[in-house]
Design a protein around this motif. Structure first.
Motif, short mmCIF file in Angstrom:
data_model
loop_
_atom_site.label_atom_id
_atom_site.label_comp_id
_atom_site.label_asym_id
_atom_site.label_seq_id
_atom_site.Cartn_x
_atom_site.Cartn_y
_atom_site.Cartn_z
N ASP A 41 -11.93 -2.07 16.43
CA ASP A 41 -10.91 -1.13 16.01
C ASP A 41 -10.96 -1.07 14.49
OD1 ASP A 41 -9.45 -3.28 14.95
OD2 ASP A 41 -8.64 -3.70 16.93
N HIS A 42 -10.10 -0.21 13.97
CA HIS A 42 -10.18 -0.01 12.53
C HIS A 42 -8.99 -0.60 11.80
CE1 HIS A 42 -13.84 2.16 12.77
NE2 HIS A 42 -13.35 2.78 13.81
N ASP A 43 -8.41 -1.63 12.43
CA ASP A 43 -7.24 -2.25 11.81
C ASP A 43 -7.59 -2.83 10.45
OD1 ASP A 43 -6.01 -1.61 14.06
OD2 ASP A 43 -5.71 -3.65 14.82
N GLU A 44 -8.86 -3.06 10.25
CA GLU A 44 -9.25 -3.74 9.01
C GLU A 44 -9.26 -2.81 7.80
OE1 GLU A 44 -12.48 -4.46 11.19
OE2 GLU A 44 -12.06 -6.55 11.72
N PHE A 45 -9.23 -1.50 8.06
CA PHE A 45 -9.27 -0.54 6.96
C PHE A 45 -8.10 0.43 7.08
CE2 PHE A 45 -13.57 -1.92 7.93
CZ PHE A 45 -14.03 -2.32 6.69
N ASP A 46 -7.68 0.92 5.96
CA ASP A 46 -6.53 1.82 5.96
C ASP A 46 -6.72 2.89 4.89
OD1 ASP A 46 -4.12 2.78 6.68
OD2 ASP A 46 -2.93 1.08 5.98
N SER A 47 -6.01 4.01 5.05
CA SER A 47 -6.14 5.06 4.04
C SER A 47 -4.84 5.84 3.92
CB SER A 47 -7.27 6.01 4.41
OG SER A 47 -6.81 6.99 5.30
N PHE A 48 -4.66 6.48 2.81
CA PHE A 48 -3.53 7.39 2.65
C PHE A 48 -3.92 8.43 1.61
CE2 PHE A 48 -2.95 4.08 -0.52
CZ PHE A 48 -2.53 4.77 -1.66
N ALA A 49 -3.16 9.52 1.59
CA ALA A 49 -3.43 10.58 0.60
C ALA A 49 -2.29 10.64 -0.40
CB ALA A 49 -3.57 11.92 1.32
N VAL A 50 -2.62 10.92 -1.65
CA VAL A 50 -1.59 11.06 -2.69
C VAL A 50 -1.69 12.46 -3.27
CG1 VAL A 50 -0.57 9.84 -4.66
CG2 VAL A 50 -2.65 8.95 -3.60
N GLU A 51 -0.55 13.05 -3.50
CA GLU A 51 -0.53 14.36 -4.16
C GLU A 51 0.03 14.18 -5.56
OE1 GLU A 51 0.56 17.93 -2.29
OE2 GLU A 51 0.29 17.08 -0.29
N ALA A 78 2.32 1.29 -2.17
CA ALA A 78 3.35 1.73 -3.13
C ALA A 78 2.87 1.48 -4.56
CB ALA A 78 4.66 1.01 -2.85
N ALA A 79 2.26 0.33 -4.77
CA ALA A 79 1.83 -0.02 -6.13
C ALA A 79 0.67 0.89 -6.56
CB ALA A 79 1.40 -1.48 -6.19
N ILE A 80 -0.23 1.20 -5.62
CA ILE A 80 -1.37 2.07 -5.96
C ILE A 80 -0.85 3.47 -6.32
CG2 ILE A 80 -3.49 3.17 -5.10
CD1 ILE A 80 -3.86 0.70 -3.26
N GLU A 81 0.07 3.95 -5.47
CA GLU A 81 0.62 5.29 -5.74
C GLU A 81 1.31 5.32 -7.10
OE1 GLU A 81 2.06 6.69 -1.36
OE2 GLU A 81 2.57 7.96 -3.06
N LEU A 106 -1.24 5.37 -9.82
CA LEU A 106 -1.92 6.66 -9.95
C LEU A 106 -0.99 7.68 -10.61
CD1 LEU A 106 -3.87 6.89 -6.57
CD2 LEU A 106 -4.86 6.71 -8.86
N ARG A 107 0.28 7.60 -10.32
CA ARG A 107 1.23 8.52 -10.98
C ARG A 107 1.31 8.24 -12.47
NH1 ARG A 107 3.08 11.60 -7.18
NH2 ARG A 107 3.05 10.62 -5.16
N ARG A 108 1.22 6.97 -12.84
CA ARG A 108 1.24 6.63 -14.27
C ARG A 108 -0.01 7.18 -14.95
NH1 ARG A 108 4.29 2.14 -13.16
NH2 ARG A 108 2.56 0.90 -12.37
#
Ligand SMILES: Nc1nc2c(ncn2[C@@H]2O[C@H](COP(=O)(O)OP(=O)(O)OP(=O)(O)O)[C@@H](O)[C@H]2O)c(=O)[nH]1
Length: 349
Positions: A248-258, A335-338, A341-343
């Motif tokens: 399964d892909h529990d080991e990897f995760d992704s999200f999108a930021v606008e 949350a910290a990555i987002e 990236l906003r900074r």
């Protein structure tokens, strides 16, 4: 009617699969190639990059995207219906190329070619595994036997390495051709190091080709006539060898930021690279809107190595903005990555 040959292009995140396919299309010599593209993350960047390349051979209608999810886990729900629909089109493609997500195991996909409805009409011409030569030389997929032995001392049942090295091993073990890409980034002795690292995971007799920016002659990749679906027993996955059920892909995760429009693309790229380093992000990609510029900026990072280029003008009515997909190992601090990236945006605007 003869079976349509299909080439499966696999390889880890950012190895250069899309780049190689783009080169293939640019040099297709009139062959009608249909593409099925699968990506991890909900933003179809690869398909967009290919459609945005402006080549006559990259016809939009020939690109089918299977976004969201990983092809090897959604074979029945996504891949089979997509392939069936493609085969029912009035104009038959001469060749089908399937780009798997960088996190996919190619084996379940190859197996799917044995489904009755598919088997009579298509055959797997060959599996091409693209390797990021630079990342391998840097030791990113290294077999760390010493570390594994240390872990085994505390857990006797343990018989796996890192998720990255397992996936890498499975993608190599299924290959009919291995392309060591990014040779332009390899220093003195780099190629030998990469070859030594790959040797024990490649099946005997498999051809290894080198490339820079995916520039491999189509004749070397297409028309192998292997019929890999008949040879699946010789390409077991790590989990099958271990007797486990599935992966399964529990080991990897992704999200999108606008993010809003950016100001200076160079400053933006440098600061994004710092965020990638700080959070050990595996892959980041997407599009950015640059204030005052009519063209769309493609942003591509593989680890902290970042590229950006303008690919095509924003279309009338197309919402301008910056959308990036972030992919990493599960457990990253979204949350910290987002926030970071906003900074970056604040500073680069
Ligand atoms: N220096 C260098 N960069 C390369 C080469 N091939 C690809 N790249 C760059 O590496 C990045 C990733 O390339 P892609 O072709 O998108 O990789 P991919 O395997 O399709 O990526 P995923 O679909 O996300 O797994 C892009 O910025 C490419 O321009 C190469 O041979 N040399």
């Amino acid at each position: 009617m003869s079976k349509i040959p299909a080439t499966v292009v696999t390889g880890f995140l950012g190895a250069g699969k899309t780049t190689l396919i783009r080169h293939l299309l640019q040099n297709a010599g009139g062959k009608r190639i249909a593409l099925i593209i699968n990506e991890f993350g909900d933003l179809g960047v690869d398909g967009e990059v290919l459609k945005g390349c402006g080549e006559e051979t990259c016809r939009e209608e020939d690109v089918v995207e299977l976004a969201n999810g990983c092809i090897c886990c959604t074979v029945a729900d996504d891949f089979i219906p997509t392939m069936t629909a493609l085969l029912e089109r009035e104009i038959r493609p001469d060749h089908i190329v399937i780009e798997t997500s960088g996190l996919a195991l190619p084996q379940p996909l190859v197996k799917a070619f044995n489904w009755p409805d598919i088997r009579t009409r298509v055959t797997v011409d060959g599996v091409v595994t693209v390797v990021d030569g630079a990342a391998v030389a840097e030791g990113r997929f290294a077999h760390d036997e010493a570390a594994l032995d240390r872990q085994r001392l505390s857990d006797e049942m343990l018989d796996h390495e890192t998720p990255l090295s397992e996936l890498f091993e499975d993608q190599l073990g299924c290959a009919d051709i291995v392309v060591i890409n990014k040779t332009d980034l390899l220093g003195e002795g780099g190629l030998e190091k990469v070859m030594a690292e790959l040797r024990h995971d490649i099946r005997p007799g498999v051809q290894v080709i080198r490339s820079s920016h995916g520039a491999v002659a189509p004749a070397a990749l297409l028309g192998l006539g292997i019929g890999a679906e008949d040879d699946i027993a010789n390409r077991p996955t790590h989990h099958e060898r271990e007797g486990a059920e599935d992966h399964d892909h529990d080991e990897f995760d992704s999200f999108a930021v606008e993010l809003p429009e950016i100001g200076d693309p160079k400053a933006f790229a440098m600061q994004v690279a710092q965020v990638i380093r700080a959070h050990d992000i595996l892959r980041l990609k997407g599009f950015a809107s640059v204030a005052g510029k009519p063209m769309r900026l493609v942003v591509q990072a593989v680890g902290p190595r970042i590229d950006s280029y303008f690919d095509r003008p924003w279309r009338a009515g197309e919402p301008r903005g910056t959308r990036l997909v972030v992919i990493g190992e599960t457990g990253f601090d979204r949350a910290a990555i987002e926030a970071d990236l906003r900074r970056v945006y604040d500073r680069a605007a």
